[in-house]
Design a protein around this motif. Structure first.
Motif, PDB file in Angstrom:
ATOM      1  N   ARG A 158      56.591  44.865  43.518  1.00 40.31           N
ATOM      2  CA  ARG A 158      55.644  44.301  42.551  1.00 40.31           C
ATOM      3  C   ARG A 158      54.270  44.938  42.709  1.00 40.31           C
ATOM      4  N   LEU A 159      54.198  46.210  42.568  1.00 34.84           N
ATOM      5  CA  LEU A 159      52.927  46.909  42.668  1.00 34.84           C
ATOM      6  C   LEU A 159      52.769  47.742  41.407  1.00 34.84           C
ATOM      7  N   ASN A 160      51.762  47.407  40.640  1.00 33.27           N
ATOM      8  CA  ASN A 160      51.562  48.080  39.360  1.00 33.27           C
ATOM      9  C   ASN A 160      50.178  48.732  39.354  1.00 33.27           C
TER      10      ASN A 160
ATOM     11  N   SER B  61      45.671  45.976  32.046  1.00 33.40           N
ATOM     12  CA  SER B  61      46.157  46.797  33.163  1.00 33.40           C
ATOM     13  C   SER B  61      45.245  46.649  34.375  1.00 33.40           C
ATOM     14  N   HIS B  62      43.960  46.450  34.129  1.00 34.09           N
ATOM     15  CA  HIS B  62      43.031  46.206  35.241  1.00 34.09           C
ATOM     16  C   HIS B  62      43.420  44.908  35.959  1.00 34.09           C
ATOM     17  N   ALA B  63      43.645  43.867  35.190  1.00 33.11           N
ATOM     18  CA  ALA B  63      44.014  42.574  35.796  1.00 33.11           C
ATOM     19  C   ALA B  63      45.366  42.677  36.498  1.00 33.11           C
TER      20      ALA B  63
ATOM     21  N   ARG C 201      46.005  42.022  40.451  1.00 32.58           N
ATOM     22  CA  ARG C 201      46.918  40.940  40.828  1.00 32.58           C
ATOM     23  C   ARG C 201      48.020  41.453  41.752  1.00 32.58           C
ATOM     24  N   SER C 202      48.455  42.674  41.524  1.00 26.00           N
ATOM     25  CA  SER C 202      49.555  43.194  42.338  1.00 26.00           C
ATOM     26  C   SER C 202      49.088  43.729  43.683  1.00 26.00           C
TER      27      SER C 202
ATOM     28  N   VAL D  87      48.937  43.821  50.620  1.00 30.23           N
ATOM     29  CA  VAL D  87      48.709  45.164  50.065  1.00 30.23           C
ATOM     30  C   VAL D  87      47.241  45.544  50.231  1.00 30.23           C
ATOM     31  N   VAL D  88      46.354  44.681  49.801  1.00 27.38           N
ATOM     32  CA  VAL D  88      44.916  44.906  49.968  1.00 27.38           C
ATOM     33  C   VAL D  88      44.272  43.611  50.447  1.00 27.38           C
TER      34      VAL D  88
END
Lengths: 200, 347
Positions: free
Chosen positions: B252-254, B265-267, B271-272, B291-292
């Protein structure tokens, strides 16, 4: 449509495993296909291939029984158990011995480091549940995870399985999708430097 | 790309024998010098280029006469049969390889790479499985095999990478690492015609491009200049696998940024990433790897993998043997200084 059961724990998977072995979990119509075009016919063929190609030997943990080591079918094809934390592998003396394996036959130490066998059940978080059949085929064909990630490590016989036809690989994946999902997060492989205990 | 299309792409690539590809780069239609006399060839430069261990890169595209790109889906351009693209890699001023891709009559793409001779007068088709070139300084340079091409191009939303609405926006990101614009001095007199979005429209190479993208050129919808560049960097280096379309890797990384809907796409990207659980858990991260982690570069799996060049950890997983110090510095600044000081909490 091939049925994709809901995730369950290893212990609750045992009963469903028995059903999966016999492919008795609501057998789909042979002509119906799932989103990847996989049919029950293919799953039946895949069951044969999985049972004759050694997949169980490393991807189903062994347990000790009065009859010696046997597969722990409650963890069928779910890979190295996440609750089995491996200590550093023993350092081998100079000589022809090269590889050490765990009692479960799911962890292997060698010149490549330590590899742990993967969870092949369709659990979406820890197994192949989120994979497509193309992901599976790409992995076997290239020897890289998903065809583009890190290398698949020994002792996975990628050069041998690379000889499977596309239909064989689709069949194997179709069968794996019929297994009860087992939530089991297999550890990442260890690099060679962190692999072995200091020699004594 | 649909899975079936990806399968066809893979099948086509593996089925293409070396004999079917030209033996010499010049026979693919690209002139060997800086000047491209073919008016159907245009130089281009994506604003968020892929890191390739510091190699200098030049790129060209050629469309068949009278053909055009269907740009009606701004994030998934459809290229006409016969489209050709080249990317030349140079180290220390010497060309080492030129990668080539071409759209076939059946809609599939074929890939090849050509290795330059030491005197720079010829470039010859590399072996199908790739090769290693020893550079004058003694360093080894890995030339990818044809199957390696598919690792990035095969699962992307469109197999052509770096040539799309966002990458060719005239609203270029001044903080983007390693970006360069072709110039007449470096690329020959015709490089002045190197293409961006308006230039492509003027050439008649795009059809169906939403007019709004000319009136307001594509731009990442970020909260700060650093965030814009960081998300652009991740788009250019990671989104070929980490997107939300067919062919993505199943995590789930976009990291794909959209020209059509930049706010979404920014959001989606934040989120991912921000605070999101990581499926991959590096050694020492325990069971709560994220992830971050805002404010904590070292605890972020994203940057741990970007910094690593261990074959089992590194991201991207191939095509690079050295971490990108400039890209890492940018992402470091974003994680350490930008994310913790947001006025509004992020998902």
């Amino acid at each position: 449509m091939i049925r994709r059961p809901v995730p369950m724990t290893a212990s609750s998977a045992a009963i469903a495993v028995l059903a999966a072995i016999g492919l008795t979990v609501a057998p789909p119509s042979a002509a119906a296909a799932d989103r990847d075009g996989l049919t029950a016919e293919k799953a039946a063929r895949g069951k044969y291939l999985v049972s004759t190609s050694g997949c169980m030997d490393c991807h189903t943990p062994m347990k000790m029984t009065p009859n010696g080591p046997e597969w722990d079918m409650s963890r069928m094809l779910s890979g190295h158990p996440e609750n089995l934390k491996m200590p550093p592998a023993p350092a081998l003396p100079q000589g022809p011995w090269l590889v050490v394996s765990s009692a479960t036959n799911t962890a292997f130490a060698g010149p490549w480091g330590v590899s742990f066998t993967a969870n092949l059940t369709p659990d979406p978080e820890t197994g192949l549940g989120a994979w497509t059949v193309q992901d599976f085929k790409n992995t076997i064909r290239t020897g890289r995870h998903l065809g583009r990630g890190r290398a698949v490590l020994p002792p996975m016989p990628i050069p041998v399985y690379g000889n499977f036809s596309d239909e064989d690989l689709e069949s194997i994946f179709a069968y794996l999708r019929t297994l009860p999902p087992v939530k089991n997060r297999v550890p990442e492989p260890w690099a060679p430097a962190e692999t072995t205990a200091a020699p004594k | 790309m649909k899975p079936v299309a990806l399968a066809l792409l893979l099948a086509a690539a593996t089925a293409t024998s070396a004999a079917e590809l030209p033996e010499h780069l010049r026979d693919t239609g690209l002139a060997m010098g800086h000047v491209q006399d073919d008016p159907a060839i245009a130089a281009f430069s994506p604003q968020y280029p892929l890191w390739s261990d510091g190699a200098e890169k030049r790129r060209w595209v050629r469309l068949p006469p009278g053909a055009s790109i269907d740009a009606s889906r701004p994030d998934a351009w459809q290229f006409p049969v016969g489209t050709r693209l080249w990317k030349e890699f140079s180290v220390a001023g010497r060309p080492v390889e030129t990668r080539y891709m071409e759209r076939q009559a059946d809609g599939s793409w074929r890939f090849a790479t050509y290795v330059w001779t030491e005197d720079g007068r010829d470039a010859v088709l590399a072996p199908e499985r790739g090769t290693v070139v020893t550079l004058p300084q003694g360093a080894h340079y890995q030339v990818p095999g044809r199957g390696d091409c598919l690792a990035c191009h095969g699962g992307a939303r469109v197999p052509v990478l770096g040539f799309g609405a966002l990458q060719l926006s005239p609203d270029r990101d001044p903080l983007a690492p390693h970006a360069r614009t072709p110039s007449a001095a470096a690329d020959g007199p015709k490089a002045a015609a190197s293409v961006d979005l308006p230039a492509l429209v003027a050439r008649g190479w795009l059809r169906g491009l939403p007019p709004a993208l000319l009136a307001r050129p594509p731009r990442i919808a970020a909260d700060s200049p650093v965030e814009r560049a960081a998300l652009g960097y991740l788009h250019g280096n990671c989104a070929q696998c980490h997107h939300a379309g067919d062919g993505r890797v199943p995590v789930r990384l976009n990291l794909e940024q959209s020209a059509a809907d930049p706010a979404k796409s920014h959001a989606d990207a934040l989120r991912s990433m921000v605070g999101a659980p990581s499926r991959y858990r590096p050694p020492g991260f325990g069971d709560d790897a994220r992830v971050v982690v805002p404010g904590d570069f070292a605890a972020s799996v994203l940057t741990t993998r970007m910094q690593s060049r261990h074959a089992r950890v590194q991201m991207p997983p191939l095509g690079t043997e050295r971490p990108d110090a400039e890209g890492l510095a940018l992402v470091y600044h974003w994680i350490t200084h930008d994310l913790p000081t947001r006025k509004e909490p992020r998902p």
